[in-house]
Enzyme design. Structure first.
Site, PDB file in Angstrom:
ATOM      1  N   ILE A 176      43.926 -20.429 -19.994  1.00 58.26           N
ATOM      2  CA  ILE A 176      45.324 -20.774 -20.300  1.00 58.26           C
ATOM      3  C   ILE A 176      45.482 -22.286 -20.486  1.00 58.26           C
ATOM      4  CG2 ILE A 176      47.702 -20.658 -19.428  1.00 58.26           C
ATOM      5  CD1 ILE A 176      46.780 -18.059 -17.898  1.00 58.26           C
ATOM      6  N   SER A 272      51.023 -21.889 -12.981  1.00 57.24           N
ATOM      7  CA  SER A 272      49.839 -21.284 -12.349  1.00 57.24           C
ATOM      8  C   SER A 272      50.302 -20.463 -11.150  1.00 57.24           C
ATOM      9  CB  SER A 272      48.806 -22.357 -11.988  1.00 57.24           C
ATOM     10  OG  SER A 272      49.311 -23.289 -11.054  1.00 57.24           O
ATOM     11  N   ARG A 273      50.313 -21.052  -9.954  1.00 53.75           N
ATOM     12  CA  ARG A 273      50.858 -20.396  -8.777  1.00 53.75           C
ATOM     13  C   ARG A 273      51.638 -21.444  -7.995  1.00 53.75           C
ATOM     14  NH1 ARG A 273      50.233 -16.166 -10.830  1.00 53.75           N
ATOM     15  NH2 ARG A 273      48.907 -14.435 -10.208  1.00 53.75           N
ATOM     16  N   ASP A 297      57.603 -22.291 -13.404  1.00 57.34           N
ATOM     17  CA  ASP A 297      57.681 -20.838 -13.597  1.00 57.34           C
ATOM     18  C   ASP A 297      57.372 -20.124 -12.279  1.00 57.34           C
ATOM     19  OD1 ASP A 297      57.680 -18.371 -15.195  1.00 57.34           O
ATOM     20  OD2 ASP A 297      55.514 -18.335 -14.851  1.00 57.34           O
ATOM     21  N   GLU A 302      57.796 -17.502  -3.405  1.00 59.07           N
ATOM     22  CA  GLU A 302      58.572 -16.611  -4.274  1.00 59.07           C
ATOM     23  C   GLU A 302      59.082 -15.413  -3.506  1.00 59.07           C
ATOM     24  OE1 GLU A 302      56.789 -15.636  -8.163  1.00 59.07           O
ATOM     25  OE2 GLU A 302      56.087 -17.714  -8.177  1.00 59.07           O
ATOM     26  N   HIS A 320      59.079 -16.740 -12.938  1.00 57.16           N
ATOM     27  CA  HIS A 320      57.719 -16.204 -13.125  1.00 57.16           C
ATOM     28  C   HIS A 320      57.640 -15.280 -14.359  1.00 57.16           C
ATOM     29  CE1 HIS A 320      53.845 -15.315 -10.647  1.00 57.16           C
ATOM     30  NE2 HIS A 320      53.590 -15.282 -11.945  1.00 57.16           N
TER      31      HIS A 320
HETATM   32  N1  LIG Z   1      52.875 -17.875 -14.354  1.00 53.12           N
HETATM   33  C1  LIG Z   1      52.287 -16.797 -14.814  1.00 53.12           C
HETATM   34  O1  LIG Z   1      52.912 -15.806 -15.162  1.00 53.12           O
HETATM   35  C2  LIG Z   1      50.812 -16.767 -14.946  1.00 53.12           C
HETATM   36  C3  LIG Z   1      50.245 -16.037 -15.988  1.00 53.12           C
HETATM   37  C4  LIG Z   1      48.865 -16.001 -16.074  1.00 53.12           C
HETATM   38  C5  LIG Z   1      48.091 -16.689 -15.165  1.00 53.12           C
HETATM   39  N2  LIG Z   1      48.687 -17.386 -14.181  1.00 53.12           N
HETATM   40  C6  LIG Z   1      47.870 -18.165 -13.227  1.00 53.12           C
HETATM   41  O2  LIG Z   1      47.032 -19.026 -13.971  1.00 53.12           O
HETATM   42  C7  LIG Z   1      45.752 -19.039 -13.396  1.00 53.12           C
HETATM   43  C8  LIG Z   1      44.718 -19.447 -14.418  1.00 53.12           C
HETATM   44  O3  LIG Z   1      44.512 -18.409 -15.359  1.00 53.12           O
HETATM   45  P1  LIG Z   1      43.324 -18.498 -16.418  1.00 53.12           P
HETATM   46  O4  LIG Z   1      43.277 -17.166 -17.089  1.00 53.12           O
HETATM   47  O5  LIG Z   1      43.454 -19.704 -17.261  1.00 53.12           O
HETATM   48  O6  LIG Z   1      42.088 -18.649 -15.432  1.00 53.12           O
HETATM   49  P2  LIG Z   1      40.692 -19.353 -15.696  1.00 53.12           P
HETATM   50  O7  LIG Z   1      39.812 -18.886 -14.611  1.00 53.12           O
HETATM   51  O8  LIG Z   1      40.268 -19.154 -17.113  1.00 53.12           O
HETATM   52  O9  LIG Z   1      41.031 -20.915 -15.508  1.00 53.12           O
HETATM   53  C9  LIG Z   1      41.192 -21.537 -14.276  1.00 53.12           C
HETATM   54  C10 LIG Z   1      40.507 -22.885 -14.341  1.00 53.12           C
HETATM   55  O10 LIG Z   1      40.819 -23.612 -13.170  1.00 53.12           O
HETATM   56  C11 LIG Z   1      39.669 -24.384 -12.863  1.00 53.12           C
HETATM   57  N3  LIG Z   1      39.733 -24.840 -11.481  1.00 53.12           N
HETATM   58  C12 LIG Z   1      39.480 -24.139 -10.349  1.00 53.12           C
HETATM   59  N4  LIG Z   1      39.622 -24.944  -9.282  1.00 53.12           N
HETATM   60  C13 LIG Z   1      39.987 -26.153  -9.752  1.00 53.12           C
HETATM   61  C14 LIG Z   1      40.283 -27.398  -9.156  1.00 53.12           C
HETATM   62  N5  LIG Z   1      40.210 -27.546  -7.831  1.00 53.12           N
HETATM   63  N6  LIG Z   1      40.620 -28.434  -9.949  1.00 53.12           N
HETATM   64  C15 LIG Z   1      40.681 -28.279 -11.289  1.00 53.12           C
HETATM   65  N7  LIG Z   1      40.395 -27.129 -11.924  1.00 53.12           N
HETATM   66  C16 LIG Z   1      40.057 -26.088 -11.157  1.00 53.12           C
HETATM   67  C17 LIG Z   1      38.499 -23.429 -13.133  1.00 53.12           C
HETATM   68  O11 LIG Z   1      37.287 -24.126 -13.274  1.00 53.12           O
HETATM   69  C18 LIG Z   1      38.973 -22.767 -14.422  1.00 53.12           C
HETATM   70  O12 LIG Z   1      38.520 -23.448 -15.578  1.00 53.12           O
HETATM   71  C19 LIG Z   1      45.585 -17.611 -12.843  1.00 53.12           C
HETATM   72  O13 LIG Z   1      44.654 -17.553 -11.799  1.00 53.12           O
HETATM   73  C20 LIG Z   1      46.976 -17.274 -12.370  1.00 53.12           C
HETATM   74  O14 LIG Z   1      47.122 -17.619 -11.014  1.00 53.12           O
HETATM   75  C21 LIG Z   1      50.023 -17.443 -14.041  1.00 53.12           C
HETATM   76  O1  LIG Z   2      48.468 -13.944 -12.833  1.00 54.41           O
HETATM   77  C1  LIG Z   2      49.197 -13.412 -13.671  1.00 54.41           C
HETATM   78  O2  LIG Z   2      48.770 -12.609 -14.513  1.00 54.41           O
HETATM   79  C2  LIG Z   2      50.659 -13.765 -13.723  1.00 54.41           C
HETATM   80  O3  LIG Z   2      51.110 -14.521 -12.718  1.00 54.41           O
HETATM   81  C3  LIG Z   2      51.554 -12.661 -14.124  1.00 54.41           C
HETATM   82  O4  LIG Z   2      51.416 -12.521 -15.461  1.00 54.41           O
END
Ligand SMILES: NC(=O)c1ccc[n+]([C@@H]2O[C@H](COP(=O)([O-])OP(=O)(O)OC[C@H]3O[C@@H](n4cnc5c(N)ncnc54)[C@H](O)[C@@H]3O)[C@@H](O)[C@H]2O)c1
Ligand SMILES: O=C(O)[C@H](O)CO
Length: 386
Positions: A176, A272-273, A297, A302, A320
């Site tokens: 992302i 992210s979270r 978001d 939450e 979210h």
């Molecule tokens: N708000 C939402 O609705 C929503 C939607 C999708 C995902 N998310 C969140 O986004 C997160 C990321 O999703 P993704 O698919 O891109 O995951 P991903 O695993 O592809 O990317 C996460 C990245 O974070 C990096 N990382 C881990 N620890 C780190 C640190 N200490 N410092 C810097 N970088 C670090 C990892 O190396 C990785 O490249 C998910 O785990 C989820 O919690 C939220």
């Molecule tokens: O981790 C996720 O997929 C989100 O927070 C909800 O889409």
């Protein structure tokens, strides 16, 4: 005795019993389960967040697999209940799985699915929307207009930041974070600085090629840099977006001290979270720095916001919804269902969880594989050769 939770039942005579703790978008996921001999029970209780006890009662005495949500606490109690009921499969309808104790799942031999690959662009688009909304003060201006306060154009009215030529900072340049970086670089000609534990070669190549394209067209080329520390990003970037996973290394990654390192007029985005930011420290920082803006978001506790956040004009808050496009949410439901179905059917694990298009094509039968199981190695599950 507590009354049983309300459920909607599909295919009552199905051989395998699958429970979904929530109704999910679309109908394809239901058809896929029913066509493969599953009795599907979807919980239709009105309460938004189910407790561990609620889910134990849904699991009952016989349950082959559960599709659950990121709001649920999947730990020892739930995995032991699922295992006692004969279950071997659980899938979050989410890519993030910080609500799941994977060690507990391993202990009970339960496969844990998630849904990467289908929400990358949708989530990045929301992060980009929040960035623009914060830079151009769109929410404040909308409230002003609806409040009947607009009485004519003024040179100082809602002056914000121009993104072109500024620097976008990405913390966590995975799926992302990289998609967001590409949008901001290509869409707004921003320079990029990123911090991740790993190098993002694809992203670097993309920005290099785009910079060359701009140069060849007589425009200022965009630049990129991989920072050696997160603090470098905080000091240098004008807009910073957080995209790491949530784990113990990223809890309160952005705290009082780190907020103090950011530019006074910076924009901070979090899709992210929530616990990645110390939200109480953020509220103080927003109060003391009225030109600093955030787009959030996700929240630390939450569905609640920390006291004071809702009153801050320099904060944009949404509930979210980053993955909330119809295509993505239907795709997440399909992938979650196929994770559970695949494990029940003893299918192998799909080799590349980021390449999930074959599972999403409505006009063809999905491959006989589990799209994404995070503990497949720990459980020694075979990988698909497809
Ligand atoms: N708000 C939402 O609705 C929503 C939607 C999708 C995902 N998310 C969140 O986004 C997160 C990321 O999703 P993704 O698919 O891109 O995951 P991903 O695993 O592809 O990317 C996460 C990245 O974070 C990096 N990382 C881990 N620890 C780190 C640190 N200490 N410092 C810097 N970088 C670090 C990892 O190396 C990785 O490249 C998910 O785990 C989820 O919690 C939220
Ligand atoms: O981790 C996720 O997929 C989100 O927070 C909800 O889409």
């Amino acid at each position: 005795m507590a009354r049983p939770l309300q459920v909607e039942v599909y295919n009552p005579n199905g051989k395998y019993r699958v429970v979904s703790t929530k109704s999910m978008p679309g109908t394809r996921w239901i058809k896929l389960l029913v066509d493969q001999d599953c009795r599907l029970e979807i919980c239709t209780e009105k309460k938004t967040i189910l407790s561990v006890e609620d889910i134990i009662s849904l699991i009952g005495n016989k349950c082959d697999g559960v599709i659950g949500q990121l709001t649920e606490d999947w730990g020892e109690k739930l995995f032991s209940a699922l295992s006692r009921a004969g279950g071997t499969a659980f899938s979050n309808m989410a890519v993030g799985y910080n609500n799941v104790d994977v060690d507990a799942a391993n202990k009970y031999g339960v496969a844990v699915g998630n849904t990467p690959g289908v929400l990358t662009e949708t989530t990045a688009e929301l992060a980009a929307s929040l960035s623009l909304a914060a830079a151009r003060r769109i929410v404040e201006a909308d409230e002003f207009m609806r409040g009947g306060l607009y009485d004519g154009w003024l040179p100082h009215l809602f002056v914000g930041n121009l993104l072109k030529g500024q620097t976008v900072g990405v913390i966590g340049a995975g799926r992302i974070g990289s998609a967001y970086a590409r949008m901001m670089v290509e869409g707004f000609k921003m320079n990029l600085i990123y911090f991740d534990l790993y190098q993002s070669t694809r992203l670097e190549k993309f920005v290099t090629a785009y910079g060359q394209f701009l140069k060849a067209n007589g425009e200022q080329p965009v630049k990129w840099r991989r920072a050696s520390s997160m603090d470098e990003v905080l000091r240098e970037a004008d807009v910073i977006s957080l995209h790491p996973v949530l784990d113990k290394t990223t809890y309160h990654l952005v705290n009082k001290e780190r907020l103090g390192k950011m530019k006074k007029e910076a924009i901070l985005i979090n899709c992210s979270r929530g616990p990645v930011i110390d939200e109480a420290a953020l509220v103080d920082h927003l109060r003391q720095n009225p030109m600093f803006r955030v787009g959030l978001d996700v929240f630390e506790e939450e569905p609640y916001m920390k006291p004071g956040l809702a009153e801050m004009k320099n904060a944009i808050v949404v509930p979210h919804i980053a993955s909330a496009s119809k295509w993505t949410r239907e795709g997440m439901a399909t992938l979650a269902a196929l994770n559970v179905l695949g494990k029940i059917k003893n299918y192998p694990i799909w080799a590349d969880p980021n390449r999930v298009d074959p599972f999403l094509n409505e006009n063809s039968t999905p491959p006989p594989a589990c799209p994404s199981i995070v503990n497949s190695k720990a459980l020694g599950l075979p990988v698909s050769k497809l």
